[in-house]
Motif scaffolding. Sequence first.
Motif, short mmCIF file in Angstrom:
data_model
loop_
_atom_site.label_atom_id
_atom_site.label_comp_id
_atom_site.label_asym_id
_atom_site.label_seq_id
_atom_site.Cartn_x
_atom_site.Cartn_y
_atom_site.Cartn_z
N ARG A 126 0.83 -1.21 0.00
CA ARG A 126 0.00 0.00 0.00
C ARG A 126 0.86 1.26 0.00
NH1 ARG A 126 -3.19 -3.36 3.38
NH2 ARG A 126 -2.28 -2.51 5.29
N ALA A 127 1.97 1.23 0.73
CA ALA A 127 2.87 2.39 0.75
C ALA A 127 3.45 2.65 -0.63
CB ALA A 127 3.99 2.16 1.76
N MET A 128 3.79 1.59 -1.34
CA MET A 128 4.35 1.76 -2.69
C MET A 128 3.29 2.31 -3.64
SD MET A 128 7.24 1.44 -4.13
CE MET A 128 7.87 1.62 -5.80
N ALA A 129 2.07 1.80 -3.53
CA ALA A 129 1.00 2.25 -4.42
C ALA A 129 0.69 3.73 -4.21
CB ALA A 129 -0.26 1.41 -4.18
N LEU A 130 0.82 4.22 -2.98
CA LEU A 130 0.53 5.62 -2.70
C LEU A 130 1.64 6.55 -3.18
CD1 LEU A 130 -0.91 5.33 0.93
CD2 LEU A 130 -2.18 5.94 -1.15
N ALA A 131 2.85 6.01 -3.39
CA ALA A 131 4.00 6.85 -3.72
C ALA A 131 4.12 7.19 -5.19
CB ALA A 131 5.28 6.17 -3.26
N VAL A 132 3.46 6.43 -6.08
CA VAL A 132 3.68 6.60 -7.52
C VAL A 132 2.91 7.78 -8.07
CG1 VAL A 132 4.06 4.12 -7.78
CG2 VAL A 132 1.79 5.06 -8.19
N ASP A 133 3.32 8.22 -9.27
CA ASP A 133 2.62 9.30 -9.96
C ASP A 133 1.32 8.80 -10.58
OD1 ASP A 133 4.64 11.05 -9.30
OD2 ASP A 133 5.68 10.87 -11.23
N SER A 134 0.60 9.71 -11.21
CA SER A 134 -0.68 9.37 -11.80
C SER A 134 -0.59 8.96 -13.26
CB SER A 134 -1.64 10.56 -11.68
OG SER A 134 -1.10 11.70 -12.33
N GLY A 135 0.60 9.04 -13.88
CA GLY A 135 0.74 8.70 -15.28
C GLY A 135 1.06 7.24 -15.49
N ALA A 136 1.81 6.96 -16.56
CA ALA A 136 2.20 5.58 -16.87
C ALA A 136 3.23 5.10 -15.85
CB ALA A 136 2.76 5.50 -18.28
N VAL A 137 2.97 3.93 -15.26
CA VAL A 137 3.83 3.40 -14.19
C VAL A 137 4.01 1.91 -14.37
CG1 VAL A 137 4.12 3.10 -11.69
CG2 VAL A 137 2.96 5.13 -12.56
N VAL A 138 5.23 1.43 -14.09
CA VAL A 138 5.46 -0.01 -13.94
C VAL A 138 6.23 -0.20 -12.64
CG1 VAL A 138 7.55 0.13 -15.40
CG2 VAL A 138 6.52 -2.10 -14.89
N VAL A 139 5.74 -1.10 -11.79
CA VAL A 139 6.40 -1.45 -10.53
C VAL A 139 6.72 -2.93 -10.58
CG1 VAL A 139 6.10 -1.71 -8.03
CG2 VAL A 139 5.30 0.37 -9.18
N ALA A 140 7.93 -3.30 -10.22
CA ALA A 140 8.34 -4.70 -10.31
C ALA A 140 9.27 -5.04 -9.17
CB ALA A 140 9.02 -4.97 -11.66
N GLY A 141 9.34 -6.34 -8.86
CA GLY A 141 10.30 -6.78 -7.87
C GLY A 141 9.90 -8.06 -7.18
N ASP A 142 10.66 -8.38 -6.15
CA ASP A 142 10.48 -9.58 -5.33
C ASP A 142 9.58 -9.21 -4.16
OD1 ASP A 142 10.67 -11.79 -3.71
OD2 ASP A 142 12.85 -11.74 -3.51
N LEU A 143 8.36 -9.76 -4.13
CA LEU A 143 7.43 -9.46 -3.04
C LEU A 143 7.62 -10.38 -1.84
CD1 LEU A 143 4.07 -8.71 -4.91
CD2 LEU A 143 6.14 -7.31 -4.67
N ASN A 144 8.45 -11.42 -1.97
CA ASN A 144 8.68 -12.36 -0.87
C ASN A 144 7.38 -12.92 -0.33
OD1 ASN A 144 11.38 -13.03 -0.30
ND2 ASN A 144 11.78 -10.95 0.43
N ALA A 145 6.41 -13.14 -1.19
CA ALA A 145 5.09 -13.62 -0.74
C ALA A 145 4.59 -14.69 -1.69
CB ALA A 145 4.09 -12.46 -0.71
N PHE A 146 4.07 -15.76 -1.10
CA PHE A 146 3.42 -16.79 -1.90
C PHE A 146 2.27 -17.35 -1.08
CE2 PHE A 146 6.54 -18.90 0.70
CZ PHE A 146 5.92 -20.07 1.12
N ALA A 147 1.36 -18.01 -1.74
CA ALA A 147 0.18 -18.57 -1.06
C ALA A 147 -0.05 -19.99 -1.55
CB ALA A 147 -1.05 -17.71 -1.33
N ILE A 148 -0.40 -20.87 -0.60
CA ILE A 148 -0.76 -22.24 -0.98
C ILE A 148 -2.06 -22.22 -1.77
CG2 ILE A 148 -1.22 -24.54 -0.13
CD1 ILE A 148 1.64 -23.54 0.37
N PHE A 149 -3.01 -21.42 -1.33
CA PHE A 149 -4.28 -21.27 -2.02
C PHE A 149 -4.56 -19.78 -2.20
CE2 PHE A 149 -4.67 -25.17 0.53
CZ PHE A 149 -4.86 -26.09 -0.49
N GLY A 150 -5.08 -19.41 -3.37
CA GLY A 150 -5.43 -18.02 -3.61
C GLY A 150 -4.24 -17.15 -3.94
#
Length: 219
Positions: A126-150
């Motif tokens: 959420r902090a990253m989403a709030l920091a970006v501009d309103s134009g064309a954006v690409v955000v990428a990286g290692d989220l260190n998150a996985f789920a068994i389901f969903g």
Amino acid sequence: EAPRGSGVGNEAFPEPASGSRLDAGELAERFGLHLWYVPSMRNGSGPGPDGRAEDRGNAILSTLPLDDLVVIELPFFGQRRAAQLATLHGTTRTGQQWTVQAGNVHFDIGQVGPSALSAGRARQARAMALAVDSGAVVVAGDLNAFAIFGTPAPVKELREAFPDTRQGDELPTFKGRRVDYQFYRTPPGYLARPYRRLDDDFGSDHYPLLGWMVFSGER
């Protein structure tokens, strides 16, 4: 050495499958790339294998100049994590000017349970989403998150914030799990193609992702 109580990261000095270890600066110089590096923590309390102290962080390397550099201090819950934003400008083959903001993230590993739906990583998303501009954006990286389901919580957060994301496959990127992602926001005149995982890890412990945007009249 780092002072006691300074919160250094556990030392990690991975060796590449071939060739010598290169830091981000050496890599940029070798290939003539623009570089912006932001450290997050010390890599261990002492020197590395070559006798030099090291730190760990995020780097953006680009064939184009990087402008409007921003560091985002992500919410803390285990280790310090600093994300990046940089703006790139260019001209299409038809003479159209374009601007894209690129974001680079590496979320905290934290306490990973069976579902891996970490509230801490969701806050970082959420902090990253709030920091970006309103134009064309690409955000990428290692989220260190996985789920068994969903879908992992930080992935849900960023897909909602970047609704033009088109994921092209579900292939794992790290030890049989999908932990690396890209997210897109494209205003009129821009279009995000489905991004995908490459089949070669190029000696890394993660598989890279390939994504791209196209512009009006360039499809």
